[in-house]
Write a protein that holds these residues in place. Structure first.
Motif, PDB file in Angstrom:
ATOM      1  N   ASP A 133      10.149   4.483   8.337  1.00  0.00           N
ATOM      2  CA  ASP A 133       9.507   4.673   9.644  1.00  0.00           C
ATOM      3  C   ASP A 133       8.934   6.080   9.770  1.00  0.00           C
ATOM      4  OD1 ASP A 133      10.188   2.115  10.449  1.00  0.00           O
ATOM      5  OD2 ASP A 133      12.085   2.757  11.343  1.00  0.00           O
ATOM      6  N   LEU A 134       9.730   7.076   9.387  1.00  0.00           N
ATOM      7  CA  LEU A 134       9.328   8.469   9.568  1.00  0.00           C
ATOM      8  C   LEU A 134       8.166   8.862   8.676  1.00  0.00           C
ATOM      9  CD1 LEU A 134      12.846  10.156   9.858  1.00  0.00           C
ATOM     10  CD2 LEU A 134      11.202   9.793  11.711  1.00  0.00           C
ATOM     11  N   LEU A 135       7.956   8.128   7.588  1.00  0.00           N
ATOM     12  CA  LEU A 135       6.867   8.454   6.669  1.00  0.00           C
ATOM     13  C   LEU A 135       5.662   7.535   6.825  1.00  0.00           C
ATOM     14  CD1 LEU A 135       8.823   9.314   3.393  1.00  0.00           C
ATOM     15  CD2 LEU A 135       7.765  10.900   5.013  1.00  0.00           C
ATOM     16  N   SER A 136       5.717   6.635   7.795  1.00  0.00           N
ATOM     17  CA  SER A 136       4.566   5.763   8.029  1.00  0.00           C
ATOM     18  C   SER A 136       3.972   6.066   9.403  1.00  0.00           C
ATOM     19  CB  SER A 136       4.944   4.290   7.849  1.00  0.00           C
ATOM     20  OG  SER A 136       6.076   3.955   8.625  1.00  0.00           O
ATOM     21  N   PHE A 137       3.886   5.114  10.293  1.00  0.00           N
ATOM     22  CA  PHE A 137       3.259   5.368  11.603  1.00  0.00           C
ATOM     23  C   PHE A 137       4.112   6.268  12.483  1.00  0.00           C
ATOM     24  CE2 PHE A 137       2.160   4.117  16.013  1.00  0.00           C
ATOM     25  CZ  PHE A 137       0.815   4.476  16.001  1.00  0.00           C
ATOM     26  N   LEU A 177      -3.789  -3.982   3.647  1.00  0.00           N
ATOM     27  CA  LEU A 177      -2.437  -3.506   3.887  1.00  0.00           C
ATOM     28  C   LEU A 177      -2.045  -3.660   5.341  1.00  0.00           C
ATOM     29  CD1 LEU A 177      -2.722  -0.126   1.918  1.00  0.00           C
ATOM     30  CD2 LEU A 177      -1.733  -2.260   1.081  1.00  0.00           C
ATOM     31  N   SER A 178      -0.732  -3.681   5.575  1.00  0.00           N
ATOM     32  CA  SER A 178      -0.230  -3.655   6.949  1.00  0.00           C
ATOM     33  C   SER A 178      -0.460  -2.270   7.546  1.00  0.00           C
ATOM     34  CB  SER A 178       1.265  -3.974   6.971  1.00  0.00           C
ATOM     35  OG  SER A 178       1.990  -2.898   6.381  1.00  0.00           O
ATOM     36  N   LYS A 179      -0.343  -2.170   8.857  1.00  0.00           N
ATOM     37  CA  LYS A 179      -0.504  -0.875   9.528  1.00  0.00           C
ATOM     38  C   LYS A 179       0.493   0.142   8.984  1.00  0.00           C
ATOM     39  CE  LYS A 179       0.181   1.181  14.112  1.00  0.00           C
ATOM     40  NZ  LYS A 179       0.499   0.891  15.528  1.00  0.00           N
ATOM     41  N   ASP A 180       1.749  -0.262   8.803  1.00  0.00           N
ATOM     42  CA  ASP A 180       2.765   0.670   8.296  1.00  0.00           C
ATOM     43  C   ASP A 180       2.420   1.135   6.887  1.00  0.00           C
ATOM     44  OD1 ASP A 180       4.354   0.839  10.536  1.00  0.00           O
ATOM     45  OD2 ASP A 180       5.682  -0.793   9.931  1.00  0.00           O
ATOM     46  N   SER A 181       1.964   0.208   6.043  1.00  0.00           N
ATOM     47  CA  SER A 181       1.619   0.576   4.672  1.00  0.00           C
ATOM     48  C   SER A 181       0.435   1.537   4.654  1.00  0.00           C
ATOM     49  CB  SER A 181       1.295  -0.666   3.846  1.00  0.00           C
ATOM     50  OG  SER A 181       2.463  -1.423   3.580  1.00  0.00           O
ATOM     51  N   TYR A 187       0.618   5.194   2.943  1.00  0.00           N
ATOM     52  CA  TYR A 187      -0.345   5.651   1.935  1.00  0.00           C
ATOM     53  C   TYR A 187      -0.983   6.973   2.360  1.00  0.00           C
ATOM     54  CZ  TYR A 187      -0.502   1.350  -0.925  1.00  0.00           C
ATOM     55  OH  TYR A 187      -0.202   0.295  -1.774  1.00  0.00           O
ATOM     56  N   LEU A 188      -1.328   7.086   3.656  1.00  0.00           N
ATOM     57  CA  LEU A 188      -1.926   8.331   4.143  1.00  0.00           C
ATOM     58  C   LEU A 188      -0.973   9.504   3.943  1.00  0.00           C
ATOM     59  CD1 LEU A 188      -3.639   6.995   7.375  1.00  0.00           C
ATOM     60  CD2 LEU A 188      -4.816   8.231   5.535  1.00  0.00           C
ATOM     61  N   GLY A 189       0.314   9.274   4.202  1.00  0.00           N
ATOM     62  CA  GLY A 189       1.304  10.325   3.978  1.00  0.00           C
ATOM     63  C   GLY A 189       1.402  10.708   2.515  1.00  0.00           C
ATOM     64  N   LEU A 190       1.326   9.715   1.629  1.00  0.00           N
ATOM     65  CA  LEU A 190       1.354  10.003   0.193  1.00  0.00           C
ATOM     66  C   LEU A 190       0.093  10.738  -0.251  1.00  0.00           C
ATOM     67  CD1 LEU A 190       2.882   6.692  -1.233  1.00  0.00           C
ATOM     68  CD2 LEU A 190       3.982   8.928  -1.113  1.00  0.00           C
ATOM     69  N   LEU A 191      -1.027  10.442   0.398  1.00  0.00           N
ATOM     70  CA  LEU A 191      -2.259  11.160   0.068  1.00  0.00           C
ATOM     71  C   LEU A 191      -2.134  12.642   0.434  1.00  0.00           C
ATOM     72  CD1 LEU A 191      -5.141  11.106  -0.982  1.00  0.00           C
ATOM     73  CD2 LEU A 191      -5.907  10.497   1.332  1.00  0.00           C
ATOM     74  N   VAL A 192      -1.523  12.945   1.573  1.00  0.00           N
ATOM     75  CA  VAL A 192      -1.263  14.345   1.926  1.00  0.00           C
ATOM     76  C   VAL A 192      -0.469  15.022   0.805  1.00  0.00           C
ATOM     77  CG1 VAL A 192      -0.021  15.893   3.501  1.00  0.00           C
ATOM     78  CG2 VAL A 192      -1.345  13.994   4.422  1.00  0.00           C
ATOM     79  N   PHE A 237       0.920   2.614  -4.334  1.00  0.00           N
ATOM     80  CA  PHE A 237      -0.017   3.714  -4.123  1.00  0.00           C
ATOM     81  C   PHE A 237      -0.445   4.318  -5.459  1.00  0.00           C
ATOM     82  CE2 PHE A 237      -0.757   8.288  -3.757  1.00  0.00           C
ATOM     83  CZ  PHE A 237      -1.682   8.381  -2.722  1.00  0.00           C
ATOM     84  N   LEU A 238       0.534   4.580  -6.324  1.00  0.00           N
ATOM     85  CA  LEU A 238       0.220   5.186  -7.615  1.00  0.00           C
ATOM     86  C   LEU A 238      -0.703   4.294  -8.439  1.00  0.00           C
ATOM     87  CD1 LEU A 238       3.702   6.688  -8.565  1.00  0.00           C
ATOM     88  CD2 LEU A 238       1.617   7.985  -8.093  1.00  0.00           C
ATOM     89  N   SER A 239      -0.527   2.996  -8.343  1.00  0.00           N
ATOM     90  CA  SER A 239      -1.359   2.082  -9.117  1.00  0.00           C
ATOM     91  C   SER A 239      -2.731   1.889  -8.481  1.00  0.00           C
ATOM     92  CB  SER A 239      -0.661   0.728  -9.261  1.00  0.00           C
ATOM     93  OG  SER A 239      -1.475  -0.167  -9.997  1.00  0.00           O
TER      94      SER A 239
END
Length: 805
Positions: free
Chosen positions: A676-680, A172-176, A180-185, A413-415
């Motif tokens: 942007d706000l939900l990635s890096f 994945l890219s850095k932003d992705s 994903y980390l935010g979705l894991l939270v 992410f879900l998949s």
């Protein structure tokens, strides 16, 4: 001393030990993945209740809810006892601190707007020594709770190690990665919130939690039986049968992200359900979630599923869930509601929140996206139940352009992370995977049916007759009336509610001899009202005894509504919308010769730029294609691909920080995007450095709350009101009686009688005292009957009573 977690109205108590370990078992057991870190969050979330001040508050009946803080102390324990040996442990530690400390309310912005404060730096020794937290006392009391901290911390780190190994393999890219980390939270937070509230509900009801069991084989047998009863004599029905069989065989595929591209009228709804049932059986999925673009067809789709699966309306197998009547804060009407009312109602609101643990869910794209983008526990509670699922997105071409990159990250992410299979359905697949971010992780062979060209010609039942000449509403009304007289009936689809009403009124003036039954459809009408109208249209179009009818509708009728008119007139829009409109004409091949679908641009559609920007852009591009390719078939595969390519290039920009990243309001310093706000979140990280002079060295910088507060799939639609139609008043009366389960059932039924209002409409009606608070406990608002019209639905000017005319 026995430590307590809660006390009910009868004075029965639940011990803290039982609650923490009960919630821990639930959180770890919901899904196999991330079981340890979910259990860790759950066994620590309420350790703040060890404090004597909380125990005294609980037993004394003095004070108010929230007077004694108990959430942050669990995060203090993580901060103190979870040794950070490296990146893996640090990520696990930060996730636990976020989820535990904010398990009441919602996830925060990790860095505040000014850059002065970082939430995850708020667990200092100074914070821990604050008397209000009684942290030293709590630490001494941990031993009696048998929390097995070090084992839970090791398991949490192992969960994160597995997660990092997965995302590394995805390249994945850095932003992705940070998205994903935010979705894991949110996933861990969802499991904690659901476990906490479910365990509390089990205590209050004295019932043991049992997840909804599902017998996929039984449902497959029921569907097969229904499908065998369908007529297969016509060529169209034989094609539908072939498509259905191919989808059934495709159910054997591995978990992944797939596409189902079937020409309009090819039986996509039941074919996709057949795939989902067989795939769920093979892969052991927990549920099927069917996501529909428009609220208007959820009821119809749910009814179709109940019919073919032999389910009654009360069956727990299927849940129909979209916007909820009430459960909102409305400053315009509820300013006089006391804070005591809000506190008292909160508990019922939380218990009434849908969990999505039913085997089959029918919902809307609005509900899906706004759930995942939310930071609030009441919304995110159901997020974890999207794991281990088959999630079908019907009419995926209707996905708002500004949410494409958010959507791509969420479904990927879900998949890839939570073991869900995604199916993207459309007659015209948009090029979601071709954004500059390239963040839709399609399966290697993504198409369930590889060759559809042969079906396209056989299912072609219309031809597009498009004009670039602007028409007024009256002029288009005259064209509609002429075509209706020529063909026996006609469907007119326009872009705006005001256009639908004006054209309907024009037709009333033209139809002086009442040759036709005139029907109006728009989202100003509640779901039950629209369903009644659609049922009436179906009866009037009965092939065995057709009656003259003209329907004027907004685009709500385009996707998935199973009706067939002899003629369709469409206001100019995107080619995807025009194709969907064409799908309501000669749908079942009633005419051997293709029937015409007439398309004209309407004058005075400036408001579309604000409320319907995607339709405005689609209209512009269709006119451009007509100019560039005069005489070409507008619905050919080549032209449609050209259209989607133009649309994506127009909106995607440079692929970072553009329209497809979802620009949002909510930050004073310039525009930014939800992506942007939900990635890096470079913006807030830099602001922190500029303000404090120090580098932000933590993993998580996501602005969860800002995005939650400012993200709306439909701009400015924030107010739901119940309207006085059908059984609505009777149901509101029932909401004042009975026990909580009965009230929850009534709330679900009230969804059919709810209309979502734009801010301007809502404020105008509130100023006229047209909206009143109908139920305090659930915050349900009711529209006065003078402002609901049997033809148009909600109107901004009151209907004058006959006695005063």
């Amino acid at each position: 001393m026995v430590l307590l977690a809660r006390k009910d109205e009868e004075g029965n108590t639940q011990t803290l030990y039982d609650h923490l370990h009960g919630a821990g078992r639930l959180a770890s057991g919901f899904e196999d993945e991330f079981a340890d870190i979910s259990r860790t969050a759950a066994v620590l979330h309420d350790v703040g209740k060890v404090a004597q001040q909380f125990q005294t508050y609980l037993l004394s009946d003095d004070g108010h809810r929230g007077d004694v803080q108990h959430a942050r102390q669990g995060a203090f324990v993580v901060n103190d006892f979870f040794e950070s040996k490296g990146e893996i442990e640090e990520i696990a530690k930060e996730i636990l601190e976020l989820a535990i400390s904010k398990h009441h309310g919602g996830l925060p912005d990790c860095i505040d707007e000014s850059g002065n404060r970082a939430f995850l730096l708020g667990f200092t020794e100074s914070d821990k020594s604050n008397e209000k937290y009684a942290y030293q006392e709590i630490k001494r009391g941990l031993n009696g709770l048998a929390l097995d901290l070090q084992s839970n911390f090791r398991g949490s780190a192992e969960d994160i190690a597995c997660f990092l190994k997965k995302i590394k393999s995805l390249r994945l890219s850095k932003d992705s990665i940070y998205f994903y980390l935010g979705l894991l939270v949110k996933l861990i937070y969802s499991r904690l919130v659901d476990a906490d509230r479910t365990d509390a509900a089990c205590f209050e009801t004295r019932k043991q939690y049992r997840p909804n069991a599902v017998d996929w084989q039984n449902l497959i047998s029921r569907l097969d039986k229904s499908m065998r009863s369908f007529d297969s004599s016509s060529e169209i029905n034989r094609i539908r049968h072939q498509i259905n069989e191919q989808c059934c065989l495709a159910g054997a595929r591995e978990t992944g992200i797939y596409r189902l591209s079937i020409p309009t009228g090819g039986g996509k709804t039941l074919a996709s359900l057949n795939f989902a049932l067989h795939h769920a059986l093979k892969t052991g999925k927990h549920r099927i979630i069917y996501v529909i673009p428009y609220l208007s067809i959820t009821t119809q789709t749910a009814k179709t599923f109940r019919d073919v699966l032999g389910l009654n309306s009360d069956s727990d197998v299927l849940l129909e869930h979209y916007s909820t009547a009430g459960m909102q804060r409305s400053a315009d009407v509820a300013d006089n509601a006391s804070s005591e009312f809000e506190d008292a109602g909160e508990h019922q609101r939380k218990l009434a929140a849908e969990r999505w643990d039913n085997p089959i869910i029918v919902t809307t794209m609005v509900e899906f996206l706004e759930t995942v983008m939310s930071a609030r526990g009441t919304k995110l509670r159901k997020f974890h139940n999207m794991a281990d699922s088959v999630i079908i997105f019907d009419e995926i071409q209707s996905l708002p352009m500004n949410t494409i990159n958010l959507f791509n990250e969420i479904v990927s992410f879900l998949s890839k992370i939570t073991n869900s299979t995604i199916l993207l359905c459309s007659a015209t697949q948009p090029l979601l995977e071709k954004t500059k971010r390239e963040n839709l992780l399609l399966s290697e062979k993504p198409d369930l049916i590889a060759e559809t060209e042969s079906y396209e010609d056989k299912l072609r039942r219309t031809r597009i007759v498009a004009s670039a000449e602007n028409k007024s509403c009256d002029e288009l009304g005259q064209i509609i009336y002429q075509q209706a007289r020529k063909n026996g009936n006609c469907l007119a689809i326009v872009n705006l509610k005001k256009e639908a009403r004006e054209i309907f009124q024009c037709l009333e003036r033209l139809d002086v001899n009442h040759e036709f039954e005139l029907i109006h459809l728009s989202t100003a009408m509640c779901g039950r009202h629209r369903t009644d109208c659609l049922n009436r249209i179906g009866a009037l179009l009965d092939p065995g005894n057709p009656k003259p009818v003209i329907c004027v509708s907004t685009q709500l009728i385009e996707a998935g509504v199973d009706i067939s008119f002899a003629c369709v007139v469409r206001a100019m829009a995107g080619l995807d919308s025009i194709m969907q409109a064409a799908g309501r004409c000669n749908r079942n091949g009633e005419s051997v010769e293709p029937k015409n679908v007439y398309v004209y641009p309407l004058k005075d559609e400036d408001s579309m730029e604000r409320y319907l920007p995607d339709i405005a852009m689609g209209k512009q591009l269709t006119l451009q294609i007509m100019e560039n390719y005069p005489g070409k078939d507008l619905l050919s595969s080549n032209i449609l691909e050209q259209y989607y390519d133009m649309l994506l290039r127009k909106k995607d920009g440079n692929g970072k920080g553009g329209y497809t990243d979802c620009p949002i309001r909510g930050r004073a310093e310039g525009a930014t995007t939800a992506y942007d706000l939900l990635s890096f979140n470079e913006c807030d990280r830099s602001q922190f450095t500029n303000t404090t002079g120090g580098k932000y060295g933590l993993c998580f910088a996501q602005a969860f709350q800002t995005v939650s507060d400012n993200f709306h799939v439909i701009p400015d639609v924030t107010h739901n009101v119940v309207v006085p139609y059908g059984q609505a008043t009777e149901l509101l009366d029932m909401l004042h009686r009975g026990e909580l389960p009965e009230k929850i059932s009534v709330l679900r039924r009230l969804q059919e009688y709810t209309v979502s209002l734009f801010d301007d409409d809502y404020r105008d009606l509130a100023r006229k005292h047209a909206i009143s608070l109908a139920n305090e406990d659930f915050g349900v608002f009711l529209l006065n009957e003078e402002y609901y019209n049997d033809k148009y639905g909600v109107v901004r000017e009151a209907e004058m009573p006959l006695l005063l005319m």
